[in-house]
Enzyme design. Sequence first.
Site, short mmCIF file in Angstrom:
data_model
loop_
_atom_site.label_atom_id
_atom_site.label_comp_id
_atom_site.label_asym_id
_atom_site.label_seq_id
_atom_site.Cartn_x
_atom_site.Cartn_y
_atom_site.Cartn_z
N LYS A 19 0.84 -1.21 0.00
CA LYS A 19 0.00 0.00 0.00
C LYS A 19 0.87 1.25 0.00
O LYS A 19 0.64 2.18 -0.77
CB LYS A 19 -0.95 0.00 1.21
CG LYS A 19 -1.88 -1.22 1.26
CD LYS A 19 -2.82 -1.18 2.44
CE LYS A 19 -2.13 -1.32 3.78
NZ LYS A 19 -1.48 -2.64 4.01
N ARG A 94 -10.02 0.21 8.71
CA ARG A 94 -9.67 -1.21 8.78
C ARG A 94 -10.52 -1.97 9.79
O ARG A 94 -10.18 -3.09 10.16
CB ARG A 94 -8.17 -1.43 8.98
CG ARG A 94 -7.58 -0.92 10.21
CD ARG A 94 -6.15 -0.49 9.99
NE ARG A 94 -5.14 -1.50 9.90
CZ ARG A 94 -3.94 -1.24 9.38
NH1 ARG A 94 -3.64 -0.05 8.87
NH2 ARG A 94 -3.02 -2.16 9.36
N ARG A 133 11.63 -5.45 5.00
CA ARG A 133 11.37 -4.01 4.72
C ARG A 133 12.31 -3.11 5.53
O ARG A 133 12.59 -3.35 6.69
CB ARG A 133 9.94 -3.65 5.08
CG ARG A 133 9.73 -2.12 5.02
CD ARG A 133 8.32 -1.70 5.18
NE ARG A 133 7.59 -2.41 6.18
CZ ARG A 133 6.26 -2.44 6.25
NH1 ARG A 133 5.55 -1.79 5.36
NH2 ARG A 133 5.64 -3.11 7.19
N ARG A 161 11.07 -1.44 11.09
CA ARG A 161 9.93 -1.18 11.98
C ARG A 161 9.80 -2.21 13.09
O ARG A 161 10.03 -3.38 12.87
CB ARG A 161 8.64 -1.12 11.15
CG ARG A 161 8.30 0.28 10.66
CD ARG A 161 7.19 0.31 9.66
NE ARG A 161 6.01 -0.47 9.99
CZ ARG A 161 4.93 -0.52 9.23
NH1 ARG A 161 4.88 0.18 8.12
NH2 ARG A 161 3.90 -1.26 9.58
N ARG A 172 -0.61 -9.24 12.86
CA ARG A 172 -1.24 -8.25 11.97
C ARG A 172 -2.09 -8.95 10.89
O ARG A 172 -3.16 -8.45 10.52
CB ARG A 172 -0.16 -7.36 11.33
CG ARG A 172 0.42 -6.35 12.33
CD ARG A 172 1.81 -5.89 11.97
NE ARG A 172 1.87 -5.21 10.70
CZ ARG A 172 3.00 -5.05 10.00
NH1 ARG A 172 4.14 -5.55 10.43
NH2 ARG A 172 2.97 -4.39 8.87
P1 AP5 Z 1 4.77 -1.63 1.84
O1 AP5 Z 1 4.52 -0.81 0.64
O2 AP5 Z 1 5.49 -1.00 2.98
O3 AP5 Z 1 3.44 -2.37 2.32
P2 AP5 Z 1 2.18 -1.82 3.11
O4 AP5 Z 1 1.00 -2.52 2.55
O5 AP5 Z 1 2.17 -0.33 3.14
O6 AP5 Z 1 2.54 -2.43 4.51
P3 AP5 Z 1 2.34 -1.90 5.98
O7 AP5 Z 1 3.04 -2.92 6.85
O8 AP5 Z 1 2.78 -0.48 6.15
O9 AP5 Z 1 0.84 -2.04 6.15
P4 AP5 Z 1 0.08 -2.19 7.43
O10 AP5 Z 1 -1.30 -2.07 6.98
O11 AP5 Z 1 0.39 -3.41 8.23
O12 AP5 Z 1 0.74 -1.06 8.33
P5 AP5 Z 1 0.27 0.38 8.75
O13 AP5 Z 1 1.45 1.25 8.72
O14 AP5 Z 1 -0.97 0.79 8.06
O15 AP5 Z 1 5.59 -2.92 1.35
C1 AP5 Z 1 6.05 -3.89 2.28
C2 AP5 Z 1 7.42 -4.41 1.81
O16 AP5 Z 1 7.25 -5.13 0.59
C3 AP5 Z 1 8.44 -3.30 1.51
O17 AP5 Z 1 9.70 -3.72 1.90
C4 AP5 Z 1 8.35 -3.13 -0.01
O18 AP5 Z 1 9.58 -2.68 -0.57
C5 AP5 Z 1 8.01 -4.53 -0.45
N1 AP5 Z 1 7.16 -4.55 -1.65
C6 AP5 Z 1 6.16 -3.68 -1.97
N2 AP5 Z 1 5.61 -4.02 -3.15
C7 AP5 Z 1 6.26 -5.14 -3.55
C8 AP5 Z 1 6.13 -5.98 -4.68
N3 AP5 Z 1 5.22 -5.73 -5.65
N4 AP5 Z 1 6.96 -7.05 -4.78
C9 AP5 Z 1 7.89 -7.32 -3.82
N5 AP5 Z 1 8.05 -6.56 -2.73
C10 AP5 Z 1 7.24 -5.49 -2.59
O19 AP5 Z 1 -0.18 0.09 10.27
C11 AP5 Z 1 0.79 -0.25 11.25
C12 AP5 Z 1 0.08 -0.38 12.59
O20 AP5 Z 1 -0.52 0.88 12.96
C13 AP5 Z 1 -1.08 -1.39 12.65
O21 AP5 Z 1 -0.66 -2.71 12.88
C14 AP5 Z 1 -1.91 -0.82 13.81
O22 AP5 Z 1 -1.32 -1.12 15.05
C15 AP5 Z 1 -1.79 0.69 13.58
N6 AP5 Z 1 -2.84 1.22 12.70
C16 AP5 Z 1 -2.68 1.85 11.50
N7 AP5 Z 1 -3.86 2.19 10.97
C17 AP5 Z 1 -4.81 1.78 11.86
C18 AP5 Z 1 -6.21 1.82 11.86
N8 AP5 Z 1 -6.91 2.35 10.84
N9 AP5 Z 1 -6.87 1.27 12.92
C19 AP5 Z 1 -6.22 0.72 13.96
N10 AP5 Z 1 -4.87 0.64 14.01
C20 AP5 Z 1 -4.16 1.16 12.97
#
Ligand code: AP5
Length: 215
Positions: A19, A94, A133, A161, A172
């Site tokens: 994402k 989410r 990552r 992270r 997660r």
């Molecule tokens: P990346 O692009 O970083 O993936 P992402 O989907 O953004 O992953 P996140 O881990 O950031 O998503 P998330 O939803 O768990 O975390 P968030 O920050 O929202 O890519 C991942 C890796 O893969 C990278 O190394 C990249 O280079 C690689 N990659 C990308 N595309 C690729 C491809 N096509 N092929 C190969 N490799 C690839 O949330 C974190 C925490 O915050 C949650 O767990 C929760 O505690 C809290 N939180 C956030 N939002 C909320 C909410 N709305 N409600 C409650 N808690 C929340």
Amino acid sequence: MQDCAVMRMILVGPPGAGKGTQAARLVDTYGFTHISSGDMLRAAVKAGTELGHAADGYMKAGKLVPDDVVIGMILERITQPDCAKGFMLDGFPRTRPQAEALDAAMATAGVHLDAVVLIEVPDELIVERGVGRRTDPETGAIYHLKFNPPPAEITGRLVHRKDDTEVAIHERLVKYHSETAPIVPVYEAKGILRRVDGVGTPAEVSARITAVLER
Ligand code: AP5
């Protein structure tokens, strides 16, 4: 940068689906205002704010931060002037209560969602994506040690992270399937869900997203 009419959209998908990676590309292509709930929460933790203290423990453990904390933060953010021409939400909503709160706020404002892009990646690829990552705290760029290696000269400053451990990634994923996946059919029923295969190079996935947005 391509010209795009007002667009209010959501990026949804399992942790590590890409994402954040795709959001950066969409910002470059269309100039969307990108709002990542995860980035906002991590900034609050780093700044040591009350919100950050409330969120930190949940995030480290891979659990969701309580709805009341996150809903207030995002609904306030989308009223900012830079969202008047649309926004791209990443990581929010989410849970069902978050989706309902967003719907209600948008209905009150007299606007609607144009698209919900679901990036689909099988669970078995997710752990490797997360564990490898690394993010650049200076630019926000997202790298992967194997799939998108960082330039050698910046490796010393890269961040791994706290929730990118195998244990936290599994937690997660569990939360994704139990709390987030159930909101997908709601958007499907509204006719705004766009499914995109998230397996392939980031450029291939970008091309698929652009195609469904311009359909
Ligand atoms: P990346 O692009 O970083 O993936 P992402 O989907 O953004 O992953 P996140 O881990 O950031 O998503 P998330 O939803 O768990 O975390 P968030 O920050 O929202 O890519 C991942 C890796 O893969 C990278 O190394 C990249 O280079 C690689 N990659 C990308 N595309 C690729 C491809 N096509 N092929 C190969 N490799 C690839 O949330 C974190 C925490 O915050 C949650 O767990 C929760 O505690 C809290 N939180 C956030 N939002 C909320 C909410 N709305 N409600 C409650 N808690 C929340």
